[in-house]
Write an enzyme that holds these catalytic residues in place. Structure first.
Site, PDB file in Angstrom:
ATOM      1  N   CYS A  35       0.710  -1.101   0.015  1.00  0.00           N
ATOM      2  CA  CYS A  35       0.002   0.030   0.023  1.00  0.00           C
ATOM      3  C   CYS A  35       0.724   1.284   0.099  1.00  0.00           C
ATOM      4  O   CYS A  35       0.239   2.369  -0.062  1.00  0.00           O
ATOM      5  CB  CYS A  35      -0.891  -0.031   1.523  1.00  0.00           C
ATOM      6  SG  CYS A  35      -0.168  -0.020   2.754  1.00  0.00           S
ATOM      7  N   CYS A 104      -1.063  -5.180   7.014  1.00  0.00           N
ATOM      8  CA  CYS A 104      -0.683  -3.938   7.671  1.00  0.00           C
ATOM      9  C   CYS A 104       0.099  -4.193   8.890  1.00  0.00           C
ATOM     10  O   CYS A 104       0.818  -3.579   9.529  1.00  0.00           O
ATOM     11  CB  CYS A 104      -2.008  -3.468   8.245  1.00  0.00           C
ATOM     12  SG  CYS A 104      -3.182  -2.938   6.884  1.00  0.00           S
TER      13      CYS A 104
HETATM   14 FE1  FES Z   1      -1.104   0.234   4.249  1.00  0.00          FE
HETATM   15 FE2  FES Z   1      -2.796  -0.636   6.252  1.00  0.00          FE
HETATM   16  S1  FES Z   1      -3.303   0.034   4.134  1.00  0.00           S
HETATM   17  S2  FES Z   1      -0.603  -0.206   6.364  1.00  0.00           S
END
Ligand code: FES
Length: 140
Positions: A35, A104
């Site tokens: 992400c 995450c």
């Molecule tokens: Fe990036 Fe959770 S979406 S750390």
């Protein structure tokens, strides 16, 4: 019903140990390739015990909650104990995370490991076996 447990919501809304330690003995920064989010951990270490730990993240709610819990779990612990911390243990302590948020939780574990490598290297000490060749996770 919320996707998130009460513990996750608590650590997201009232994260523990957020901040920066200016004179940290070790710093670890990692990015999440899934992400693009970023995590930075600061550790104070005395006699191989983690006496203080703080984190800063440019990350989502699950990254905040898992980092908060991870810092609580290793504060006051020895370096060897901290090395055993897995993202799974952090997720268990939070009583679960949705499957698509598990990646995450890896940020905190990896940032702690990178900080410990920083510490051993700076102090001219041999890396414990579990850190030799360690690379932050490429994916969950
Ligand atoms: Fe990036 Fe959770 S979406 S750390």
């Amino acid at each position: 019903m919320s996707l998130y447990t009460d513990k996750v919501m608590d650590h997201f809304e009232n994260p523990r140990n957020v901040g920066v330690i200016e004179d940290a003995d070790a710093v670890g920064e990692v990015g999440n390739p899934m992400c693009g989010d970023i995590m930075k951990m600061y550790l104070k270490i005395d006699n191989d015990v983690i006496t203080d730990i703080k984190f800063k993240t440019f990350g989502c709610g699950s990254a905040i909650a898992t980092s908060s819990m991870a810092t609580e779990l290793i504060k006051g612990k020895t370096l060897d104990e901290a090395l055993e911390l897995t993202n799974k243990a952090v997720v268990d302590a939070l009583e679960g995370l949705p499957a698509r948020k598990i990646h995450c939780s890896v940020l905190a574990e990896d940032a702690i490991k990178v900080a410990l490598i920083d510490y051993y290297t700076k102090n001219g000490r041999e890396l414990p076996e579990s850190l030799v060749g360690f690379e932050p996770h490429e994916e969950e």
